[in-house]
Design a protein around this motif. Structure first.
Motif, mmCIF file in Angstrom:
data_model
loop_
_atom_site.group_PDB
_atom_site.id
_atom_site.type_symbol
_atom_site.label_atom_id
_atom_site.label_comp_id
_atom_site.label_asym_id
_atom_site.label_seq_id
_atom_site.Cartn_x
_atom_site.Cartn_y
_atom_site.Cartn_z
ATOM 1 N N SER A 1 0.567 15.040 34.478
ATOM 2 C CA SER A 1 0.081 13.742 33.983
ATOM 3 C C SER A 1 1.145 12.658 34.031
ATOM 4 O O SER A 1 0.961 11.570 33.484
ATOM 5 C CB SER A 1 -0.434 13.904 32.548
ATOM 6 O OG SER A 1 -1.534 14.785 32.553
ATOM 7 N N ARG B 1 4.322 12.753 32.822
ATOM 8 C CA ARG B 1 5.144 12.634 31.612
ATOM 9 C C ARG B 1 6.367 13.548 31.690
ATOM 10 O O ARG B 1 6.339 14.592 32.325
ATOM 11 C CB ARG B 1 4.326 13.028 30.384
ATOM 12 C CG ARG B 1 3.125 12.160 30.179
ATOM 13 C CD ARG B 1 2.385 12.524 28.906
ATOM 14 N NE ARG B 1 1.033 12.037 28.937
ATOM 15 C CZ ARG B 1 0.687 10.758 28.884
ATOM 16 N NH1 ARG B 1 1.606 9.838 28.790
ATOM 17 N NH2 ARG B 1 -0.579 10.402 28.936
ATOM 18 N N GLY C 1 7.551 8.863 25.510
ATOM 19 C CA GLY C 1 6.490 8.589 24.545
ATOM 20 C C GLY C 1 7.003 7.903 23.295
ATOM 21 O O GLY C 1 8.139 7.462 23.217
ATOM 22 N N ARG D 1 -8.882 14.416 24.184
ATOM 23 C CA ARG D 1 -7.635 13.650 24.150
ATOM 24 C C ARG D 1 -6.469 14.510 23.638
ATOM 25 O O ARG D 1 -6.451 14.944 22.495
ATOM 26 C CB ARG D 1 -7.792 12.428 23.250
ATOM 27 C CG ARG D 1 -6.546 11.566 23.242
ATOM 28 C CD ARG D 1 -6.734 10.311 22.431
ATOM 29 N NE ARG D 1 -5.538 9.489 22.532
ATOM 30 C CZ ARG D 1 -5.053 8.783 21.541
ATOM 31 N NH1 ARG D 1 -5.682 8.736 20.384
ATOM 32 N NH2 ARG D 1 -3.953 8.085 21.704
ATOM 33 N N LEU D 2 -5.508 14.749 24.502
ATOM 34 C CA LEU D 2 -4.254 15.417 24.156
ATOM 35 C C LEU D 2 -3.209 14.955 25.161
ATOM 36 O O LEU D 2 -3.310 15.260 26.349
ATOM 37 C CB LEU D 2 -4.387 16.940 24.193
ATOM 38 C CG LEU D 2 -3.088 17.725 23.989
ATOM 39 C CD1 LEU D 2 -2.438 17.396 22.640
ATOM 40 C CD2 LEU D 2 -3.332 19.218 24.125
ATOM 41 N N ILE D 3 -2.242 14.203 24.699
ATOM 42 C CA ILE D 3 -1.139 13.743 25.547
ATOM 43 C C ILE D 3 -0.111 14.861 25.566
ATOM 44 O O ILE D 3 0.432 15.231 24.538
ATOM 45 C CB ILE D 3 -0.538 12.439 24.980
ATOM 46 C CG1 ILE D 3 -1.608 11.347 24.948
ATOM 47 C CG2 ILE D 3 0.673 12.019 25.793
ATOM 48 C CD1 ILE D 3 -1.196 10.126 24.139
ATOM 49 N N GLN D 4 0.152 15.393 26.750
ATOM 50 C CA GLN D 4 0.953 16.604 26.876
ATOM 51 C C GLN D 4 2.328 16.302 27.478
ATOM 52 O O GLN D 4 2.428 15.603 28.485
ATOM 53 C CB GLN D 4 0.207 17.600 27.760
ATOM 54 C CG GLN D 4 0.819 18.953 27.861
ATOM 55 C CD GLN D 4 0.966 19.655 26.539
ATOM 56 O OE1 GLN D 4 2.044 19.666 25.948
ATOM 57 N NE2 GLN D 4 -0.107 20.255 26.051
ATOM 58 N N HIS D 5 3.364 16.851 26.855
ATOM 59 C CA HIS D 5 4.731 16.702 27.365
ATOM 60 C C HIS D 5 5.301 18.018 27.865
ATOM 61 O O HIS D 5 6.440 18.061 28.319
ATOM 62 C CB HIS D 5 5.629 16.105 26.273
ATOM 63 C CG HIS D 5 5.216 14.715 25.911
ATOM 64 N ND1 HIS D 5 5.622 13.606 26.614
ATOM 65 C CD2 HIS D 5 4.398 14.252 24.939
ATOM 66 C CE1 HIS D 5 5.091 12.518 26.082
ATOM 67 N NE2 HIS D 5 4.332 12.892 25.068
ATOM 68 N N GLY E 1 -0.798 19.481 32.176
ATOM 69 C CA GLY E 1 -1.125 18.062 32.080
ATOM 70 C C GLY E 1 -1.877 17.752 30.802
ATOM 71 O O GLY E 1 -2.037 18.600 29.919
ATOM 72 N N ASP E 2 -2.359 16.521 30.719
ATOM 73 C CA ASP E 2 -3.065 16.045 29.534
ATOM 74 C C ASP E 2 -4.427 16.728 29.373
ATOM 75 O O ASP E 2 -5.028 17.173 30.339
ATOM 76 C CB ASP E 2 -3.302 14.539 29.627
ATOM 77 C CG ASP E 2 -2.028 13.727 29.492
ATOM 78 O OD1 ASP E 2 -0.958 14.308 29.205
ATOM 79 O OD2 ASP E 2 -2.107 12.498 29.662
ATOM 80 N N GLY E 3 -4.886 16.738 28.135
ATOM 81 C CA GLY E 3 -6.240 17.189 27.832
ATOM 82 C C GLY E 3 -6.280 18.515 27.108
ATOM 83 O O GLY E 3 -5.499 19.428 27.403
ATOM 84 N N GLU F 1 -7.344 21.230 29.565
ATOM 85 C CA GLU F 1 -6.192 21.650 30.378
ATOM 86 C C GLU F 1 -5.301 22.607 29.583
ATOM 87 O O GLU F 1 -4.857 23.629 30.109
ATOM 88 C CB GLU F 1 -5.394 20.420 30.810
ATOM 89 C CG GLU F 1 -4.018 20.701 31.361
ATOM 90 C CD GLU F 1 -3.970 21.141 32.803
ATOM 91 O OE1 GLU F 1 -2.861 21.402 33.302
ATOM 92 O OE2 GLU F 1 -5.027 21.240 33.451
#
Length: 170
Positions: free
Chosen positions: A51, A53, A58, A99-103, A108-110, A113
Protein backbone atom coordinates in the motif's frame (compact mmCIF):
# COMPACT_ATOMS: atom_id res chain seq x y z
CA UNK A 1 6.66 8.80 17.90
CA UNK A 2 6.93 9.29 21.63
CA UNK A 3 4.31 8.62 24.26
CA UNK A 4 3.88 8.45 28.00
CA UNK A 5 1.66 6.22 30.10
CA UNK A 6 2.10 6.88 33.81
CA UNK A 7 5.65 5.91 34.79
CA UNK A 8 6.33 4.49 31.31
CA UNK A 9 7.68 6.33 28.30
CA UNK A 10 7.90 4.67 24.92
CA UNK A 11 9.12 5.56 21.46
CA UNK A 12 8.74 4.14 17.96
CA UNK A 13 11.79 4.99 15.85
CA UNK A 14 13.95 4.19 12.83
CA UNK A 15 17.62 3.75 13.55
CA UNK A 16 20.72 1.91 12.46
CA UNK A 17 21.91 -0.85 14.79
CA UNK A 18 24.01 -3.31 12.80
CA UNK A 19 21.39 -2.85 10.08
CA UNK A 20 18.44 -0.57 9.34
CA UNK A 21 15.99 -1.21 12.13
CA UNK A 22 12.52 -0.17 13.27
CA UNK A 23 12.28 -0.25 17.03
CA UNK A 24 10.16 0.26 20.10
CA UNK A 25 11.97 1.37 23.24
CA UNK A 26 10.18 1.41 26.59
CA UNK A 27 11.49 2.88 29.84
CA UNK A 28 9.94 2.76 33.29
CA UNK A 29 10.85 5.76 35.42
CA UNK A 30 11.10 6.32 39.17
CA UNK A 31 11.86 9.79 40.48
CA UNK A 32 12.76 10.97 36.98
CA UNK A 33 15.31 8.19 36.40
CA UNK A 34 14.96 5.24 34.03
CA UNK A 35 14.99 2.08 36.17
CA UNK A 36 13.85 -0.51 33.59
CA UNK A 37 14.16 -0.79 29.82
CA UNK A 38 12.67 -3.06 27.16
CA UNK A 39 12.98 -2.92 23.41
CA UNK A 40 11.87 -4.77 20.34
CA UNK A 41 13.82 -4.50 17.10
CA UNK A 42 12.86 -5.54 13.59
CA UNK A 43 15.03 -5.34 10.51
CA UNK A 44 13.58 -2.58 8.35
CA UNK A 45 13.53 -3.69 4.70
CA UNK A 46 13.46 0.01 3.74
CA UNK A 47 10.89 -0.64 1.03
CA UNK A 48 7.26 0.27 0.73
CA UNK A 49 4.62 -2.34 1.49
CA UNK A 50 1.83 -3.19 -0.99
CA UNK A 51 0.00 0.00 0.00
CA UNK A 52 3.02 2.28 -0.32
CA UNK A 53 3.75 2.62 3.40
CA UNK A 54 6.89 2.22 5.48
CA UNK A 55 7.12 0.69 8.94
CA UNK A 56 7.24 4.09 10.63
CA UNK A 57 5.45 6.66 8.46
CA UNK A 58 2.04 8.08 9.34
CA UNK A 59 0.61 10.13 12.17
CA UNK A 60 2.77 10.75 15.22
CA UNK A 61 0.85 12.98 17.66
CA UNK A 62 -1.52 11.54 20.23
CA UNK A 63 -5.00 13.04 20.42
CA UNK A 64 -8.12 12.11 22.40
CA UNK A 65 -6.22 11.86 25.68
CA UNK A 66 -9.52 11.52 27.51
CA UNK A 67 -10.03 8.18 25.71
CA UNK A 68 -6.71 6.59 26.71
CA UNK A 69 -8.28 3.96 28.99
CA UNK A 70 -11.05 2.96 26.58
CA UNK A 71 -8.59 2.85 23.67
CA UNK A 72 -6.26 0.61 25.67
CA UNK A 73 -9.18 -1.70 26.44
CA UNK A 74 -10.21 -1.83 22.76
CA UNK A 75 -6.70 -2.76 21.58
CA UNK A 76 -6.24 -5.32 24.37
CA UNK A 77 -9.63 -6.88 23.61
CA UNK A 78 -8.73 -7.07 19.90
CA UNK A 79 -5.47 -8.89 20.57
CA UNK A 80 -7.08 -11.26 23.07
CA UNK A 81 -10.32 -11.96 21.20
CA UNK A 82 -9.06 -12.04 17.62
CA UNK A 83 -5.32 -12.77 17.63
CA UNK A 84 -5.13 -15.10 20.65
CA UNK A 85 -8.59 -16.65 20.85
CA UNK A 86 -9.19 -16.66 17.07
CA UNK A 87 -12.75 -15.30 17.16
CA UNK A 88 -12.68 -13.89 13.62
CA UNK A 89 -16.47 -13.59 13.60
CA UNK A 90 -16.07 -10.66 16.01
CA UNK A 91 -13.61 -8.72 13.85
CA UNK A 92 -16.18 -6.10 12.79
CA UNK A 93 -16.32 -4.88 16.42
CA UNK A 94 -12.81 -3.49 16.02
CA UNK A 95 -12.79 -1.92 12.54
CA UNK A 96 -14.86 0.40 10.38
CA UNK A 97 -15.58 -1.94 7.48
CA UNK A 98 -12.39 -2.92 5.67
CA UNK A 99 -10.47 0.17 6.83
CA UNK A 100 -7.05 -0.77 8.24
CA UNK A 101 -3.94 1.27 7.45
CA UNK A 102 -1.12 -1.25 7.53
CA UNK A 103 2.58 -0.59 8.20
CA UNK A 104 3.65 -4.23 8.24
CA UNK A 105 6.15 -4.61 5.36
CA UNK A 106 4.61 -7.96 4.42
CA UNK A 107 1.02 -6.89 3.82
CA UNK A 108 -1.10 -4.06 2.46
CA UNK A 109 -4.06 -2.09 3.76
CA UNK A 110 -7.40 -3.58 4.69
CA UNK A 111 -8.89 -5.95 7.25
CA UNK A 112 -9.49 -8.53 4.52
CA UNK A 113 -5.83 -8.31 3.44
CA UNK A 114 -4.74 -8.74 7.07
CA UNK A 115 -6.84 -11.90 7.52
CA UNK A 116 -5.86 -13.23 4.07
CA UNK A 117 -2.12 -12.85 4.77
CA UNK A 118 -2.41 -14.51 8.19
CA UNK A 119 -4.35 -17.37 6.53
CA UNK A 120 -1.74 -17.67 3.79
CA UNK A 121 1.09 -17.85 6.34
CA UNK A 122 -0.84 -20.59 8.14
CA UNK A 123 -1.23 -22.57 4.87
CA UNK A 124 2.50 -22.15 4.15
CA UNK A 125 3.37 -23.60 7.55
CA UNK A 126 4.74 -20.34 8.97
CA UNK A 127 1.82 -19.06 11.05
CA UNK A 128 1.79 -16.00 13.27
CA UNK A 129 0.27 -17.13 16.57
CA UNK A 130 -0.27 -14.91 19.60
CA UNK A 131 -0.32 -16.69 22.96
CA UNK A 132 -0.20 -14.08 25.75
CA UNK A 133 -0.49 -10.33 26.36
CA UNK A 134 2.12 -8.94 28.76
CA UNK A 135 1.50 -5.20 28.87
CA UNK A 136 -0.70 -2.54 27.29
CA UNK A 137 0.58 1.04 27.17
CA UNK A 138 -1.17 4.00 25.65
CA UNK A 139 -1.51 7.71 25.29
CA UNK A 140 -4.68 9.07 23.74
CA UNK A 141 -5.40 7.35 20.46
CA UNK A 142 -2.11 5.38 20.30
CA UNK A 143 -1.89 2.02 22.09
CA UNK A 144 1.09 -0.36 22.23
CA UNK A 145 0.29 -4.00 23.04
CA UNK A 146 3.22 -6.19 24.11
CA UNK A 147 2.54 -9.86 23.47
CA UNK A 148 4.31 -13.10 22.84
CA UNK A 149 3.73 -15.98 20.52
CA UNK A 150 5.23 -17.63 17.49
CA UNK A 151 6.16 -16.34 14.07
CA UNK A 152 7.00 -19.03 11.56
CA UNK A 153 7.56 -21.47 14.40
CA UNK A 154 9.98 -19.21 16.29
CA UNK A 155 9.12 -17.94 19.74
CA UNK A 156 8.66 -14.18 19.29
CA UNK A 157 7.79 -10.96 21.05
CA UNK A 158 5.14 -8.82 19.35
CA UNK A 159 4.98 -5.06 19.91
CA UNK A 160 1.91 -3.86 18.01
CA UNK A 161 1.10 -0.16 17.87
CA UNK A 162 -2.54 0.65 17.18
CA UNK A 163 -4.02 4.03 16.29
CA UNK A 164 -7.70 4.40 17.16
CA UNK A 165 -10.29 6.82 15.77
CA UNK A 166 -13.94 7.00 16.78
CA UNK A 167 -13.63 3.80 18.83
CA UNK A 168 -12.25 1.72 15.95
CA UNK A 169 -8.72 0.58 15.09
CA UNK A 170 -7.48 2.38 12.01
Amino acid sequence: RQFQDGDYGFVHVDYFLFDYTAAFDIHRFENGVSVEHWDNLQINPRKLNKSGRTMTDGKTKAIDHHKTDSNKKLAQDFVQNILIDGNLGDISKYFDGDRLIQHNPHMGDGVKEFIDVLSQWEKEGKPQKYTQIHKVLGEGNFVLVLSEGYLGGEHSAFYDLYRIEEDKIV
